[in-house]
Design an enzyme around this catalytic site. Sequence first.
Site, PDB file in Angstrom:
ATOM      1  N   ASP A 180      -1.467  -0.028  -4.885  1.00  0.00           N
ATOM      2  CA  ASP A 180      -2.676   0.618  -5.194  1.00  0.00           C
ATOM      3  C   ASP A 180      -2.441   2.026  -5.680  1.00  0.00           C
ATOM      4  OD1 ASP A 180      -1.795   1.269  -2.528  1.00  0.00           O
ATOM      5  OD2 ASP A 180      -3.809   0.774  -1.610  1.00  0.00           O
ATOM      6  N   HIS A 181      -1.392   2.337  -5.040  1.00  0.00           N
ATOM      7  CA  HIS A 181      -1.147   4.156  -5.485  1.00  0.00           C
ATOM      8  C   HIS A 181       0.420   4.369  -4.590  1.00  0.00           C
ATOM      9  CE1 HIS A 181      -2.060   4.896  -1.373  1.00  0.00           C
ATOM     10  NE2 HIS A 181      -3.440   4.289  -1.602  1.00  0.00           N
TER      11      HIS A 181
ATOM     12  N   THR B 127      -8.048  -2.469   1.571  1.00  0.00           N
ATOM     13  CA  THR B 127      -7.479  -3.355   0.506  1.00  0.00           C
ATOM     14  C   THR B 127      -8.105  -4.534   0.652  1.00  0.00           C
ATOM     15  OG1 THR B 127      -5.465  -1.602   0.509  1.00  0.00           O
ATOM     16  CG2 THR B 127      -5.279  -3.823  -0.361  1.00  0.00           C
TER      17      THR B 127
ATOM     18  N   ASP C 141       0.818  -1.118   0.051  1.00  0.00           N
ATOM     19  CA  ASP C 141       0.012   0.033  -0.015  1.00  0.00           C
ATOM     20  C   ASP C 141       0.939   1.200  -0.119  1.00  0.00           C
ATOM     21  OD1 ASP C 141      -2.007   2.194   0.646  1.00  0.00           O
ATOM     22  OD2 ASP C 141      -3.176   0.348   1.364  1.00  0.00           O
TER      23      ASP C 141
ATOM     24  N   ASP D 229       2.336   2.844   2.886  1.00  0.00           N
ATOM     25  CA  ASP D 229       1.406   4.085   2.926  1.00  0.00           C
ATOM     26  C   ASP D 229       1.513   4.822   4.190  1.00  0.00           C
ATOM     27  OD1 ASP D 229      -1.084   5.261   1.760  1.00  0.00           O
ATOM     28  OD2 ASP D 229      -2.071   4.512   3.687  1.00  0.00           O
TER      29      ASP D 229
ATOM     30  N   HIS E 287       2.313   9.155   4.541  1.00  0.00           N
ATOM     31  CA  HIS E 287       1.177  10.169   5.160  1.00  0.00           C
ATOM     32  C   HIS E 287       1.934  10.864   6.593  1.00  0.00           C
ATOM     33  CE1 HIS E 287      -2.509   9.186   3.004  1.00  0.00           C
ATOM     34  NE2 HIS E 287      -2.492   7.942   3.332  1.00  0.00           N
TER      35      HIS E 287
ATOM     36  N   SER F 264      -7.015   3.755  -1.547  1.00  0.00           N
ATOM     37  CA  SER F 264      -6.886   2.172  -1.452  1.00  0.00           C
ATOM     38  C   SER F 264      -8.156   1.334  -1.707  1.00  0.00           C
ATOM     39  CB  SER F 264      -6.441   1.750   0.062  1.00  0.00           C
ATOM     40  OG  SER F 264      -5.301   2.304   0.386  1.00  0.00           O
TER      41      SER F 264
ATOM     42  N   GLU G  48      -0.985  -7.972   1.936  1.00  0.00           N
ATOM     43  CA  GLU G  48      -0.924  -6.451   1.953  1.00  0.00           C
ATOM     44  C   GLU G  48       0.065  -6.163   2.799  1.00  0.00           C
ATOM     45  OE1 GLU G  48      -3.648  -3.969   3.776  1.00  0.00           O
ATOM     46  OE2 GLU G  48      -3.374  -2.148   2.288  1.00  0.00           O
TER      47      GLU G  48
HETATM   48 ZN   LIG Z   1      -3.137   6.343   2.415  1.00  0.00          ZN
END
Ligand SMILES: [Zn+2]
Length: 367
Positions: A293-294, A131, A37, A251, A255, A78, A246
């Site tokens: 996912d990104h 996810t 993620d 991720d 953040h 996500s 996952e």
């Molecule tokens: Zn995120």
Amino acid sequence: MPKFVLIFLSTFLLLAVGCEHEKSTNEKPNIILMVGDGMGVAQVTAANYWNPQKSNYYNFKTVGLMETSSTSHKVTDSASGATAMSTGEKTYKRAIGVASDSTHLKTILEELHDQGYQTGLISLTSITHATPASFYAHVTDRDMHEEIASQLVDADLDFFAGGGWKYFLERKDNRNLFHELGEKGYEMDSLALPSKLDGSKKYGSLIAEGSLPSKVQGRVDFLQRAASSAIEYFKKSDKPYFLMVEGSYIDWGGHAEDAEMMIQESVDFDHTIGTVMDKTKTDDNTLLVVTADHETGGVAIGKYYEEDEVGNRIEVPDTLGIQFNTDQHTASMVPVFAKGYKEELFSGVYANNQIYHKLMEVCKLPD
Ligand SMILES: [Zn+2]
């Protein structure tokens, strides 16, 4: 404002994994989809530079690049990102297993389950989080955790591991979903991964009330052990399997603009790839796909500078700096790595929903 952070190489313990297992005789291929993620190219680069061992990414020969936009926002989340991969259709931000018009979309996990596959999901966060939920649930908003948990009861997964037991046990409707899962043949454990695996049972391990700790908070080797347990369990049956794993907190490092967290989670995910490769290295008909996912953080890895006594910026030649350009997700393309059965389908440049179509192509029996 861009932040440069000095990072020292850390040492990480790579789990030693036994590797005696037989060749599979399945007709249909096993699919292992690993989702980092928030993992863009810079996060993979971090897993390379800060890894005490040679990165497992060097073992891939097939690499692609994937575009990640949602139907509502160029910068996705996500839920929409995972739903595109799990269903083959792009949808709006926050959607879980539903199309832009909120109709339910059949997921690859559901398709393969109907074809006789064993199915499993592993996450570091709640098993109801965006996810993993996008592979078995159908709700209009990712925050509908209790509804998502109740849909897991009917999803007929064979193995799931992660966190989030509060959505199963402390519910507004007072249902006890552990009890209901037990009635469906699950061995439920809220403390640990199963130690003895019986191929005739189903396993659910939700070992945290919400999310598991991150590496910087002291998590040890949960992701490697869970992936290893799942593959060992699936190998007890002649049925093929679909497993999604996952790495959730790459991720979260982005953040938080926390370089140490992002690095440790990226390296941990790399080590989990190594565990999965080791567990499947004698299987001719297993495909491993690793993607994201990104991207999160707009991360760049570049020069590191120190200031001298008079304020001049001096480059430190043997040290890397990590720069975050945002505390949000980005629209940067993400890498796709594939190894094993029909891996060549995953080279090239394509959109995130093509992951579903490529995996379904992989699972077609030869004519
Ligand atoms: Zn995120």
